[in-house]
Motif scaffolding. Sequence first.
Motif, PDB file in Angstrom:
ATOM      1  N   UNK A   1       0.823  -1.195   0.000  1.00 12.94           N
ATOM      2  CA  UNK A   1       0.000   0.000   0.000  1.00 12.94           C
ATOM      3  C   UNK A   1       0.856   1.242   0.000  1.00 12.94           C
ATOM      4  N   UNK A   2       0.218   2.350   0.265  1.00 12.58           N
ATOM      5  CA  UNK A   2       0.918   3.629   0.391  1.00 12.58           C
ATOM      6  C   UNK A   2       0.374   4.340   1.618  1.00 12.58           C
ATOM      7  N   UNK A   3       1.158   5.255   2.138  1.00  8.79           N
ATOM      8  CA  UNK A   3       0.730   6.027   3.298  1.00  8.79           C
ATOM      9  C   UNK A   3       1.305   7.429   3.188  1.00  8.79           C
TER      10      UNK A   3
ATOM     11  N   UNK B   1       3.067  10.103  -6.745  1.00  8.66           N
ATOM     12  CA  UNK B   1       2.187  10.445  -5.622  1.00  8.66           C
ATOM     13  C   UNK B   1       0.945  11.192  -6.109  1.00  8.66           C
ATOM     14  N   UNK B   2       1.121  12.086  -7.081  1.00  5.03           N
ATOM     15  CA  UNK B   2      -0.018  12.842  -7.603  1.00  5.03           C
ATOM     16  C   UNK B   2      -1.077  11.922  -8.193  1.00  5.03           C
ATOM     17  N   UNK B   3      -0.663  10.875  -8.905  1.00  6.55           N
ATOM     18  CA  UNK B   3      -1.605   9.908  -9.457  1.00  6.55           C
ATOM     19  C   UNK B   3      -2.355   9.155  -8.367  1.00  6.55           C
ATOM     20  N   UNK B   4      -1.643   8.825  -7.285  1.00  7.64           N
ATOM     21  CA  UNK B   4      -2.276   8.137  -6.165  1.00  7.64           C
ATOM     22  C   UNK B   4      -3.333   9.009  -5.508  1.00  7.64           C
ATOM     23  N   UNK B   5      -3.009  10.270  -5.316  1.00  9.70           N
ATOM     24  CA  UNK B   5      -3.949  11.209  -4.698  1.00  9.70           C
ATOM     25  C   UNK B   5      -5.200  11.355  -5.571  1.00  9.70           C
ATOM     26  N   UNK B   6      -5.040  11.200  -6.873  1.00 11.17           N
ATOM     27  CA  UNK B   6      -6.181  11.290  -7.799  1.00 11.17           C
ATOM     28  C   UNK B   6      -6.984   9.995  -7.854  1.00 11.17           C
ATOM     29  N   UNK B   7      -6.562   8.963  -7.092  1.00 11.91           N
ATOM     30  CA  UNK B   7      -7.333   7.725  -7.016  1.00 11.91           C
ATOM     31  C   UNK B   7      -6.851   6.585  -7.886  1.00 11.91           C
ATOM     32  N   UNK B   8      -5.727   6.756  -8.557  1.00 19.44           N
ATOM     33  CA  UNK B   8      -5.199   5.674  -9.386  1.00 19.44           C
ATOM     34  C   UNK B   8      -4.476   4.652  -8.517  1.00 19.44           C
ATOM     35  N   UNK B   9      -4.399   3.408  -9.023  1.00 21.13           N
ATOM     36  CA  UNK B   9      -3.653   2.359  -8.332  1.00 21.13           C
ATOM     37  C   UNK B   9      -2.169   2.468  -8.673  1.00 21.13           C
TER      38      UNK B   9
END
Length: 171
Positions: A70-72, A108-116
């Motif tokens: 995961x990420x945090x 990180x920007x992609x993750x914040x936008x909801x991408x896996x």
Amino acid sequence: MNILVGSRNPAKINAVQAIFPHAKIDGIEVASQVSSQPFSHEETLEGAINRARECAQTKKGVMGIGLEGGVTELSGQIYLCNWGSLVDEEGNEFTAAGASIPLPEEVANGLVKGKELGDIMEEYTQQQGIRKKEGAIGVFTNQLVDRQAMFSHVVTLLKGQYEFTQKRMAE
């Protein structure tokens, strides 16, 4: 010893096989019961525990291992995180975390936008199947630590706790 790993991902199965070389290891699909991209230590740990429990409940005399990536977020930075859980034949649960490294801002920007993360990494590297091979950890450590090695460390921590408990119970 029979071990079920809560995934068919080769990096996870191979990590368990490396640490339990004499065990019979099988990977099965089980639900993590968390989002497809866990976004905290708590959610990532919960996914690992859910996978391990489901594996251990599949049949008698089996140990279940769940591994979850995961990420945090920590101090405004997005980090990789990973957790594992081992549930033994008696239902005892052990947990451990592994390596964490910061992710580049564009990832990180992609993750914040909801991408896996796996999808982002395929785009980022222009390669398919990153999550089943080196993973983001491999890419961002210049292949010095790949996904299997990262999960092997977690499985080593789980095995050590399990063996310590078995030893104490035998005394």
